[in-house]
Design an enzyme around this catalytic site. Structure first.
Site, short mmCIF file in Angstrom:
data_model
loop_
_atom_site.label_atom_id
_atom_site.label_comp_id
_atom_site.label_asym_id
_atom_site.label_seq_id
_atom_site.Cartn_x
_atom_site.Cartn_y
_atom_site.Cartn_z
N GLY A 199 11.07 -18.96 -20.36
CA GLY A 199 10.40 -20.04 -19.63
C GLY A 199 10.00 -20.50 -18.70
O GLY A 199 9.55 -21.46 -18.97
N CYS A 241 -18.86 -9.67 -24.37
CA CYS A 241 -19.76 -10.84 -24.45
C CYS A 241 -19.56 -11.51 -24.91
O CYS A 241 -20.04 -12.30 -26.65
CB CYS A 241 -21.15 -9.29 -25.03
SG CYS A 241 -19.84 -8.99 -27.03
N TYR A 251 -6.34 -20.10 -22.87
CA TYR A 251 -5.13 -21.30 -22.47
C TYR A 251 -6.16 -21.80 -21.17
O TYR A 251 -5.54 -22.74 -20.36
CB TYR A 251 -3.67 -20.72 -21.89
CG TYR A 251 -3.41 -19.83 -22.87
CD1 TYR A 251 -2.95 -19.61 -23.91
CD2 TYR A 251 -3.10 -18.19 -22.52
CE1 TYR A 251 -2.27 -18.83 -24.82
CE2 TYR A 251 -2.47 -17.16 -22.51
CZ TYR A 251 -1.89 -17.77 -24.13
OH TYR A 251 -1.44 -17.08 -24.10
N TYR A 286 2.03 -11.15 -18.74
CA TYR A 286 0.51 -11.48 -20.43
C TYR A 286 -0.35 -11.11 -19.70
O TYR A 286 -1.46 -12.03 -19.57
CB TYR A 286 0.76 -12.98 -20.31
CG TYR A 286 2.63 -13.70 -19.84
CD1 TYR A 286 3.11 -13.14 -22.51
CD2 TYR A 286 3.36 -14.33 -19.96
CE1 TYR A 286 4.63 -13.02 -22.57
CE2 TYR A 286 4.43 -14.48 -20.85
CZ TYR A 286 5.27 -14.51 -20.88
OH TYR A 286 6.00 -14.39 -22.32
N ARG A 337 7.96 -13.97 -17.61
CA ARG A 337 6.92 -14.57 -16.93
C ARG A 337 7.57 -14.27 -15.48
O ARG A 337 6.37 -13.91 -14.48
CB ARG A 337 6.36 -15.76 -17.50
CG ARG A 337 5.46 -16.51 -16.23
CD ARG A 337 3.94 -17.89 -16.40
NE ARG A 337 5.02 -18.22 -17.87
CZ ARG A 337 3.76 -17.60 -18.59
NH1 ARG A 337 2.76 -17.99 -18.03
NH2 ARG A 337 3.81 -18.39 -20.42
N1 LLP Z 1 12.05 -15.58 -25.10
C1 LLP Z 1 11.27 -16.26 -26.39
C2 LLP Z 1 12.09 -15.87 -27.82
C3 LLP Z 1 10.21 -16.08 -26.49
O1 LLP Z 1 9.11 -16.45 -26.66
C4 LLP Z 1 9.48 -15.47 -24.92
C5 LLP Z 1 8.37 -15.86 -24.81
C6 LLP Z 1 9.75 -15.16 -23.40
C7 LLP Z 1 12.02 -15.33 -23.87
C8 LLP Z 1 10.11 -15.43 -22.39
O2 LLP Z 1 9.54 -16.19 -21.67
P1 LLP Z 1 8.69 -16.41 -20.43
O3 LLP Z 1 10.11 -16.09 -19.53
O4 LLP Z 1 8.04 -14.67 -20.38
O5 LLP Z 1 7.89 -18.00 -20.38
N2 LLP Z 1 1.38 -15.77 -23.37
C9 LLP Z 1 1.45 -16.25 -22.78
C10 LLP Z 1 3.00 -16.06 -22.64
C11 LLP Z 1 3.72 -16.52 -24.26
C12 LLP Z 1 5.16 -16.65 -24.30
C13 LLP Z 1 5.83 -16.41 -25.52
N3 LLP Z 1 7.29 -16.44 -25.84
C14 LLP Z 1 1.00 -16.74 -21.81
O6 LLP Z 1 0.93 -15.94 -21.30
O7 LLP Z 1 0.88 -18.13 -20.68
#
Ligand code: LLP
Length: 414
Positions: A242, A346, A320, A375, A280
């Protein structure tokens, strides 16, 4: 300014380079839309996590970018994988990730996926409901195995991010309520084909202020002590992913060390090993999406730059209203203009930027959409029967295609 996104992104002799490779040359050789990722950047980020959390297991969140060549970099740097599907398990194993470093979360794991993961002997299932405990126990029994589990708990902490990507709140579909999680643990403890080894939580994504992590970690540590007193041997605290990244020029790019400063003092007295699941913050600013300007259109009150990358290639702005910084690949003297940057799909929602003050480019020029490594491709689709983009990996002046551009017959194969 670009270096704040990615130190390997720079203009040289009037052209944009990523990790020593000219982006214009790549666009000309492979066409657009084109995803380009810097291996050096991804390695640096993984090393920064390792340095900030020397005793933790870093499980790269494959959902951010599932290309096996990207996962392989994470593996080479000692990371494991956080997966959410059988497909991501397949890609992780293909990339050489050790099953003993794979954790699997997801609210809707299917029987086939659970079987596949048990057979693969992954480290831990992050279980999200009572019913899943029963089903996993049954399947493990049938396979003559024991499944190691954590329960995903919902600490009800507001991560102050977009509501679509905040996952740790009470009303979200994820996990179980931390206040009553002991019930799930006690139930799991009685199931003979499960071994309870951890606690899992993930509060959300694109978190730029680390204070919600402190609150979540405190709640998880409380539960840890409670469970330990009740006789559970909790070996892992998985605090999820996150950590956010810089998208807007005025945003900062938080470091793993900032996260460590928040979390480590809270988990200090805990015997269990820490797991983190960054996605991310590993790959996001490692990638750009290259797109070519097709047309310019001035409707009097509004100006449009129409490019060949659409919401099917990068859906984040449409989904988003996410901001992605956009810069021309060629640097030269140009006027600024207020414009929308839109794709060919479209849908009115098919935009990369709205009312953006940016440098005016000409038809045929290339633009680089920044912060597209996470993503981006992973959420791309075939909408409007558009083949998905080609992906190229660059490192220290070298490049190679890590996924070829699709063609129509590939999409329509039957
Ligand atoms: N662990 C779990 C259980 C998760 O659900 C997620 C992301 C992560 C780790 C990794 O999170 P990160 O470090 O990447 O923030 N599509 C959205 C983001 C969705 C994230 C879903 N879960 C976007 O483009 O912002």
């Amino acid at each position: 300014m670009l270096a704040e996104y990615n130190p390997y992104l720079e203009y040289k002799d009037g052209n944009l380079y990523l990790d020593g490779v000219s982006l214009k040359a790549l666009a000309e050789e492979f066409g657009t839309p084109l995803y380009v990722y810097s291996a050096s950047y991804i390695r640096d980020r993984l090393r920064a996590y390792k340095k900030a959390f020397p005793d933790a297991l870093i499980c790269y969140a494959v959902k951010a970018n599932f290309n096996p060549h990207i996962i392989a970099i994470a593996k080479e740097e000692g990371a494991g994988a956080d997966i959410v599907s059988g497909g991501e398990l397949y890609a992780s194993l293909k990339a050489g990730v050790e099953p003993s470093k794979i954790v699997y979360a997801g609210v809707g794991k299917t029987i086939r996926e659970l079987e596949y993961a048990i057979e693969s002997d992954i480290l831990m299932f992050n279980v999200e409901s009572f019913m899943e405990l029963d089903v996993l126990n049954d399947i493990a029994g049938k396979l003559g195995k024991k499944a190691r589990i954590a329960i995903r708990v919902n600490p009800d902490v507001d991560p102050k991010t977009h509501h679509y990507i905040s996952t740790g709140m009470k009303k979200s579909k994820f996990g179980v309520d931390i206040k009553t999680a002991k019930k799930e643990y006690e139930y799991a403890g009685k199931l003979k084909n499960l071994q309870v080894i951890g606690i899992h939580c993930h509060i959300g994504s694109q978190i730029l202020d680390v204070s919600p992590y402190i609150e979540a970690a405190q709640k998880v540590v409380e539960l840890y002590h409670d469970l330990t007193r009740a006789g559970f041997e909790i070996q892992y605290l998985d605090l999820g992913g996150g950590l956010g990244i810089k998208y807007k020029p005025e945003q900062s790019n938080p470091e793993p060390a900032d996260l460590a400063e928040a979390i480590l003092p809270v988990v200090n007295n805990v015997e269990a090993k820490l797991i983190l699941e960054p996605g991310r913050s590993i790959v996001g600013n490692g990638g750009v999406l290259l797109t070519q300007v097709q047309f310019l259109k001035d409707k009097g009150h509004k100006h449009f730059i129409i490019v060949d990358a659409g919401m099917n290639d990068l859906v984040r702005p449409a989904m988003y209203e996410a901001y992605h910084h956009i810069v021309p690949v060629e640097k030269k003297e140009r006027p600024y203009i207020k414009t929308d940057v839109v794709g060919p799909v479209c849908e009115t929602g098919d935009f990369l930027a709205l009312d953006r003050e940016m440098l005016l480019v000409e038809r045929g020029e290339y633009l680089a959409v920044l912060s597209a490594g996470a993503y981006g491709f992973a959420m791309s689709s075939h909408y409007n029967l558009r083949p998905r983009a080609c992906e190229v990996l660059v490192e220290k002046g070298f490049y190679r295609v890590i996924r070829e551009r699709e063609d129509y017959s590939y999409i329509l194969r039957s």
